[in-house]
Write a protein that holds these residues in place. Structure first.
Motif, PDB file in Angstrom:
ATOM      1  N   TYR A 180       0.857  -1.181   0.000  1.00 54.35           N
ATOM      2  CA  TYR A 180       0.000   0.000   0.000  1.00 54.35           C
ATOM      3  C   TYR A 180       0.893   1.231   0.000  1.00 54.35           C
ATOM      4  O   TYR A 180       1.693   1.419   0.924  1.00 54.35           O
ATOM      5  CB  TYR A 180      -0.937  -0.021   1.207  1.00 54.35           C
ATOM      6  CG  TYR A 180      -1.751  -1.303   1.246  1.00 54.35           C
ATOM      7  CD1 TYR A 180      -2.942  -1.407   0.524  1.00 54.35           C
ATOM      8  CD2 TYR A 180      -1.296  -2.405   1.964  1.00 54.35           C
ATOM      9  CE1 TYR A 180      -3.667  -2.591   0.524  1.00 54.35           C
ATOM     10  CE2 TYR A 180      -2.015  -3.593   1.967  1.00 54.35           C
ATOM     11  CZ  TYR A 180      -3.204  -3.689   1.246  1.00 54.35           C
ATOM     12  OH  TYR A 180      -3.910  -4.857   1.235  1.00 54.35           O
ATOM     13  N   CYS A 181       0.771   2.020  -1.080  1.00 57.06           N
ATOM     14  CA  CYS A 181       1.597   3.208  -1.250  1.00 57.06           C
ATOM     15  C   CYS A 181       0.703   4.423  -1.042  1.00 57.06           C
ATOM     16  O   CYS A 181      -0.452   4.432  -1.474  1.00 57.06           O
ATOM     17  CB  CYS A 181       2.182   3.193  -2.669  1.00 57.06           C
ATOM     18  SG  CYS A 181       2.898   4.768  -3.181  1.00 57.06           S
ATOM     19  N   GLU A 182       1.230   5.450  -0.377  1.00 60.01           N
ATOM     20  CA  GLU A 182       0.428   6.649  -0.144  1.00 60.01           C
ATOM     21  C   GLU A 182      -0.009   7.273  -1.459  1.00 60.01           C
ATOM     22  O   GLU A 182      -1.085   7.832  -1.582  1.00 60.01           O
ATOM     23  CB  GLU A 182       1.233   7.660   0.674  1.00 60.01           C
ATOM     24  CG  GLU A 182       1.173   7.376   2.163  1.00 60.01           C
ATOM     25  CD  GLU A 182       2.088   8.298   2.959  1.00 60.01           C
ATOM     26  OE1 GLU A 182       2.372   9.416   2.480  1.00 60.01           O
ATOM     27  OE2 GLU A 182       2.512   7.879   4.050  1.00 60.01           O
ATOM     28  N   LYS A 183       0.852   7.188  -2.446  1.00 55.46           N
ATOM     29  CA  LYS A 183       0.588   7.821  -3.723  1.00 55.46           C
ATOM     30  C   LYS A 183      -0.221   6.914  -4.653  1.00 55.46           C
ATOM     31  O   LYS A 183      -1.199   7.353  -5.273  1.00 55.46           O
ATOM     32  CB  LYS A 183       1.938   8.166  -4.375  1.00 55.46           C
ATOM     33  CG  LYS A 183       1.847   8.965  -5.638  1.00 55.46           C
ATOM     34  CD  LYS A 183       3.198   9.619  -5.945  1.00 55.46           C
ATOM     35  CE  LYS A 183       3.467   9.667  -7.430  1.00 55.46           C
ATOM     36  NZ  LYS A 183       3.906   8.375  -7.972  1.00 55.46           N
ATOM     37  N   ASP A 184       0.152   5.612  -4.748  1.00 54.52           N
ATOM     38  CA  ASP A 184      -0.452   4.717  -5.739  1.00 54.52           C
ATOM     39  C   ASP A 184      -1.556   3.833  -5.180  1.00 54.52           C
ATOM     40  O   ASP A 184      -2.177   3.086  -5.929  1.00 54.52           O
ATOM     41  CB  ASP A 184       0.620   3.812  -6.359  1.00 54.52           C
ATOM     42  CG  ASP A 184       1.690   4.636  -7.074  1.00 54.52           C
ATOM     43  OD1 ASP A 184       1.316   5.391  -7.982  1.00 54.52           O
ATOM     44  OD2 ASP A 184       2.864   4.527  -6.690  1.00 54.52           O
ATOM     45  N   GLY A 185      -1.725   3.877  -3.861  1.00 52.00           N
ATOM     46  CA  GLY A 185      -2.728   2.980  -3.280  1.00 52.00           C
ATOM     47  C   GLY A 185      -2.223   1.549  -3.275  1.00 52.00           C
ATOM     48  O   GLY A 185      -1.025   1.301  -3.130  1.00 52.00           O
ATOM     49  N   VAL A 199      -0.803  -1.773  -4.555  1.00 55.13           N
ATOM     50  CA  VAL A 199       0.044  -2.138  -5.694  1.00 55.13           C
ATOM     51  C   VAL A 199       0.559  -3.562  -5.489  1.00 55.13           C
ATOM     52  O   VAL A 199       1.081  -3.879  -4.423  1.00 55.13           O
ATOM     53  CB  VAL A 199       1.285  -1.205  -5.788  1.00 55.13           C
ATOM     54  CG1 VAL A 199       2.074  -1.500  -7.058  1.00 55.13           C
ATOM     55  CG2 VAL A 199       0.868   0.249  -5.735  1.00 55.13           C
ATOM     56  N   ARG A 211       6.191  -6.695  -7.674  1.00 50.44           N
ATOM     57  CA  ARG A 211       6.670  -7.048  -9.014  1.00 50.44           C
ATOM     58  C   ARG A 211       7.030  -8.529  -9.051  1.00 50.44           C
ATOM     59  O   ARG A 211       7.600  -9.056  -8.087  1.00 50.44           O
ATOM     60  CB  ARG A 211       7.974  -6.310  -9.319  1.00 50.44           C
ATOM     61  CG  ARG A 211       7.833  -4.903  -9.778  1.00 50.44           C
ATOM     62  CD  ARG A 211       9.255  -4.327  -9.825  1.00 50.44           C
ATOM     63  NE  ARG A 211       9.217  -2.887  -9.976  1.00 50.44           N
ATOM     64  CZ  ARG A 211       9.175  -2.283 -11.169  1.00 50.44           C
ATOM     65  NH1 ARG A 211       9.187  -2.981 -12.266  1.00 50.44           N
ATOM     66  NH2 ARG A 211       9.126  -0.967 -11.221  1.00 50.44           N
ATOM     67  N   CYS A 225       7.695   1.001  -2.801  1.00 51.17           N
ATOM     68  CA  CYS A 225       6.574   0.845  -3.728  1.00 51.17           C
ATOM     69  C   CYS A 225       7.106   0.350  -5.073  1.00 51.17           C
ATOM     70  O   CYS A 225       7.991   0.977  -5.661  1.00 51.17           O
ATOM     71  CB  CYS A 225       5.842   2.175  -3.915  1.00 51.17           C
ATOM     72  SG  CYS A 225       4.610   2.112  -5.244  1.00 51.17           S
ATOM     73  N   ARG A 255       5.852   0.582  -7.813  1.00 51.04           N
ATOM     74  CA  ARG A 255       5.462   1.439  -8.929  1.00 51.04           C
ATOM     75  C   ARG A 255       6.256   2.745  -8.935  1.00 51.04           C
ATOM     76  O   ARG A 255       6.891   3.086  -9.920  1.00 51.04           O
ATOM     77  CB  ARG A 255       3.955   1.723  -8.885  1.00 51.04           C
ATOM     78  CG  ARG A 255       3.424   2.349 -10.156  1.00 51.04           C
ATOM     79  CD  ARG A 255       1.912   2.219 -10.261  1.00 51.04           C
ATOM     80  NE  ARG A 255       1.489   0.820 -10.360  1.00 51.04           N
ATOM     81  CZ  ARG A 255       0.256   0.380 -10.091  1.00 51.04           C
ATOM     82  NH1 ARG A 255      -0.659   1.228  -9.683  1.00 51.04           N
ATOM     83  NH2 ARG A 255      -0.036  -0.888 -10.221  1.00 51.04           N
ATOM     84  N   CYS A 256       6.254   3.495  -7.781  1.00 47.19           N
ATOM     85  CA  CYS A 256       6.881   4.823  -7.786  1.00 47.19           C
ATOM     86  C   CYS A 256       8.222   4.851  -7.055  1.00 47.19           C
ATOM     87  O   CYS A 256       8.921   5.856  -7.068  1.00 47.19           O
ATOM     88  CB  CYS A 256       5.929   5.854  -7.176  1.00 47.19           C
ATOM     89  SG  CYS A 256       5.725   5.655  -5.382  1.00 47.19           S
ATOM     90  N   ALA A 291       6.254   2.388   0.970  1.00 49.91           N
ATOM     91  CA  ALA A 291       4.979   1.661   0.963  1.00 49.91           C
ATOM     92  C   ALA A 291       4.968   0.662   2.106  1.00 49.91           C
ATOM     93  O   ALA A 291       6.017   0.280   2.616  1.00 49.91           O
ATOM     94  CB  ALA A 291       4.799   0.945  -0.373  1.00 49.91           C
TER      95      ALA A 291
END
Ligand SMILES: [Zn+2]
Ligand SMILES: [Zn+2]
Length: 831
Positions: free
Chosen positions: A442-447, A449, A452, A485, A487-488, A492
């Protein structure tokens, strides 16, 4: 009664250890894919590594090994693997109670149980052993989780769980005993928490349809699965809310024909519309209080038929679209949000729960089906009959009225036919340590995720405090929780729940096909060769959950393009329990038989023989000490016989003509081969198969005595050897060590289990018959047929009982019967 183990015994301990070593050194049961050769995948449900095997294990593995060894001998390439369902709560409890790490506890237990299983001499390909707590194993189910997430087959939502306010933890349904926590006895509460679900409901229809296409499964298991899936056909339509044109309540009913009997309607207290139905602040408080009360009830309590149903009458009313009448609207605990639409029309005349509720709340009851003349109006009527009080449905049958009611709804644009399932989505989140981590962050920005793929496995950290209190223990492990995270690249938090252990057991049979494969869950060609499992064996307690989840998971893998099969298990054998003195073996009852002790005193061959002989596999096996002694005596008897006649049997050459006695005995040998083969192949009648071998051994002893008198030595030796070899081959899959030892003693260089399974010799089976003339006082009065070599008394009886002969004996006394074997019977009478 104590087991008598003082009698003279063959040296089973030495023999069993010896052959276990030889089989292991030769890797005799190691298999590889051999395209073109028929395969047989024999699988027993893998055990939880509790630390010790019990008699139930002995039974199921003895059954599996019998089939595996039998199929080897029938020329199949047999996959027979073993592994460990190694995640789960007991390891965590051991950690709490004894301070030992779950991993240490689990692997020690695996070592112990492996040793115990080796002592049973089961024909496993040990090179394929798998433990589900190995990151190299659960890595692949994390990958599948991500694939399922991408396809919407895994999703997250709030749900109601059992919560122990003292242990501060979520409890599984099995951990709630009579509404109380199994550990601390506190009253269990209901909480709503977020968790992950697998969308098994997408497969409800397919799972149901395939229940009709699994002829190798026991009907009672299929019935349990069908009921669990619980398909029902009906109608879904909307009830307008009086005075609130903006609101409609969707309801589902299996009985649209009873719509005119609707005298009230009910919403589940959790229904999202309820918030809009409060008329003012007071009403809102009243509703909230009721919802809080219901929230303390478990689902089982809410669905129980024998307890009063709580209800709250709302200040608004609904409208029955069939007759435009306003009806009261209730919240009630007996309606659940998870089933159908979370709202029902109530028809107390034809539904018992609605009847009970209507009586308790003084609501009208209307009959919409004509009752039989002798009907007493004391309960809801669910029988057949003609529609009454039902407007345009009057006079129709129930089935016809259902169709007409749906047609009417469709024509009016109010509703449609609808199929519902009882099956719910599979909640897989556990607030536990000893399980496979859910590969999500759980990322603050991406929610939310997913991890990988190249970062898998998300390894379960070793360094953790387990207290049994609070939420997931993983939440306390900072090095685990705080991550990057995918993603970013920012900060996370990892999901700190682990997966239900039923996820691991939903695909272990696939991992066995290529257990060391590191480029995927399984090697596609290996799975294509071995799957589906030809024979699965396990307890009836897994009839629904495990088997349904494994079927679902297989279909998901198929739809992900990884597998080409629709179903994982071609055939299923559900074995019964092992009981003693009429009760399930348990420590508290003090009736536990320890397999180690049994094997030490009697040997594995005896333990296996007893457990296969004492009952057919699907029935409960009632333990009895005398049965074990009997099994032991039987093996000792064979041992002694073979050794006593070893020299003689070694002189045997090809079968030699042996006269009538020899022919009859040889026929019995081949009849036994035919019967044992038939009993194994059809409905797993292992007990009757073994019993046939026991009869052959008895006949062998008789033959040994009778043939001393007059039978040529070579003929006798050949028959003794033929019979003994048949006994060893037929009994090999049951008691493999002693039979292998005796097979070698006869001078064979190759393993018994590399011999072809014996085939009955048709010539030996053929019964030669002769016609025998029956005379009464010198005149021919009848003819009968008898086996060549039939004994005199048998022929005499047949002649006297013959239908054509009897009238000539009427009113006369039989003075004498002369039998000329193979030719003639003369009955001499006098008046
Ligand atoms: Zn508790
Ligand atoms: Zn991010």
């Amino acid at each position: 009664m104590a087991l008598d183990d003082r009698q003279d015994r063959y040296p089973f301990a030495e023999i069993e250890a010896k052959w276990q070593r030889i089989w292991a050194d030769a890797k005799q049961f190691k298999v590889t894919e051999q395209p073109g050769r028929p395969k047989y995948y024999c699988l027993e449900m893998f055990p939880y590594p509790s630390g010790r095997i019990h008699m139930g294990h002995v039974r199921v593995y003895a059954i599996g090994d019998l089939l595996a060894r039998y199929k080897w001998m029938r020329g199949f390439n047999v996959l027979h693997p073993m592994g460990w369902d190694a995640f789960g709560l007991p390891a965590e409890n051991a950690a709490i109670d004894n301070g030992v790490h779950p991993a240490v506890w689990t692997y020690e237990n695996i070592d112990n149980m492996r040793t115990q299983l080796r002592r049973m001499g089961i024909s496993y390909d040990w090179d394929r052993e798998v433990a589900t707590c190995d990151p190299a194993y659960y890595k692949w189910e994390q990958l599948i989780f991500i694939r399922m997430l991408e396809r919407g087959l895994a999703y997250r939502r709030r749900s109601r769980v059992n919560w122990c306010p003292s242990c501060l933890t979520v409890l599984a349904n099995e951990q709630v005993e009579a509404g109380r926590c199994w550990r601390c006895d506190s009253e269990v509460a209901i909480r709503e928490i977020d968790g992950w679900f697998f969308k098994i409901t997408d497969y409800a229809q397919e799972l149901l349809d395939w229940c009709d296409r699994l002829p190798g499964w026991p009907e009672r298991v299929l019935t349990m699965q069908r009921n669990w899936i619980g398909r029902s056909e009906g109608a879904e339509f909307a009830l307008p809310v009086a005075g609130r044109p903006d609101l409609k309540i969707q309801i589902f009913t299996t009985r649209p024909d009873t719509s005119f009997g609707m005298t009230y309607a009910v919403l589940a207290p959790e229904h999202p519309l309820v918030d809009s139905l409060a008329t003012d602040a007071d009403d809102r408080r009243r509703i909230d209080a009721f919802r809080a009360e219901v929230a303390r009830e478990t689902e089982i309590e809410r669905l129980a038929t024998d307890r009063p149903k709580r209800g709250l009458r709302l200040n608004v009313r609904a409208v029955n679209p069939f007759n435009h009448q306003e009806i009261p609207l209730f919240l009630a605990d007996y309606v659940l949000m998870g089933y159908g639409t979370g709202a029902i029309m109530a028809v107390p005349g034809e539904d018992q729960r609605d009847w009970d509720f209507a009586k308790a709340h003084d609501l009208p009851i209307i009959a919409t089906v004509k009752r039989p003349p002798d009907w007493k109006d004391e309960q809801a009527y669910t029988g057949d009959g003609v529609k009454i009080n039902s407007g345009f449905l009057d006079g129709l049958s129930i089935e016809e009225a259902k169709r007409r009611a749906i047609d009417w709804l469709v024509a009016k644009g109010l509703g449609q036919a609808k199929i519902n399932f009882r099956l719910r989505d599979w909640g897989i989140s556990r607030q536990r340590y000893w399980g496979a981590p859910i590969p999500v962050l759980y990322c603050e920005k991406d929610g939310m995720v997913p991890e990988r793929e190249e970062n898998l496995p998300v390894v379960l950290p070793r360094d953790v405090q387990i207290s049994g209190k609070g939420g997931s223990p993983l939440a306390e492990v900072a090095t685990f929780v705080n991550a990057t995270c995918p993603r970013c690249g920012g900060r996370a938090r990892r999901d700190t729940d682990t997966m239900d252990t039923f996820v691991e057991s939903s695909w272990y049979f696939l991992r066995y096909c290529s257990p060391r494969y590191d480029r995927g869950m399984f090697e596609p060609e290996a799975a294509a060769y071995w799957m589906p499992v030809d024979q699965y064996i396990g307890g009836i307690e897994h009839a629904v959950l495990h088997l349904l989840y494994a079927r679902f998971y297989t279909k998901v893998l198929r739809d992900l393009g990884m597998l080409k099969i629709d179903e994982p298990f071609q055939a299923l054998l559900s074995q019964g329990m092992v009981i003693k003195d009429g009760a399930k073996m348990s420590k508290s009852k003090g009736n536990v038989v320890d397999p180690d002790d049994l094997i030490r005193r009697f040997g594995a061959d005896t333990a296996r023989l007893f457990s296969l002989f004492a009952a057919p596999p699907e029935k409960d096996l009632d333990w009895n000490d005398r049965g074990v002694e009997g099994a032991s005596r039987f093996l000792n008897r064979i041992w002694r016989f073979v050794h006593a006649h070893l020299d003689e049997m070694k002189t045997a050459t090809a079968p030699v003509p042996a006269g009538d006695t020899g022919r009859a005995f040889r026929r019995l040998i081949h009849e036994t081969i035919r019967k044992v083969t038939h009993d194994i192949e059809h409905d797993f009648h292992f007990n009757t198969a073994i019993s046939a071998v026991m009869e052959l051994v008895n006949a062998l002893h008789d033959f040994e005595r009778v043939s001393l008198d007059g039978m040529p030595r070579p003929a006798r030796a050949a028959l003794l050897r033929e019979a003994v070899e048949a006994v060893l081959l037929l009994l090999g899959p049951v008691s493999p060590h002693v039979t292998e030892e005796l097979w070698a003693a006869l001078g064979h260089r190759q393993s018994l289990f590399k011999q072809p399974w014996p085939v009955p010799d048709e010539a030996a089976l053929a019964r030669d018959e002769v016609e025998i003339v029956v005379q009464v006082d010198g005149r021919v009065r009848g003819r009968l047929t008898a086996d060549v070599g039939a004994a005199e008394p048998e022929i005499r009886e047949k002649a006297l009982a013959d239908g054509k002969v009897r009238p000539w004996l009427d009113g006369r006394q039989v003075a004498k019967v002369v039998v000329v074997p193979g030719r003639l019977v003369n009955i001499v009478t006098r008046a």
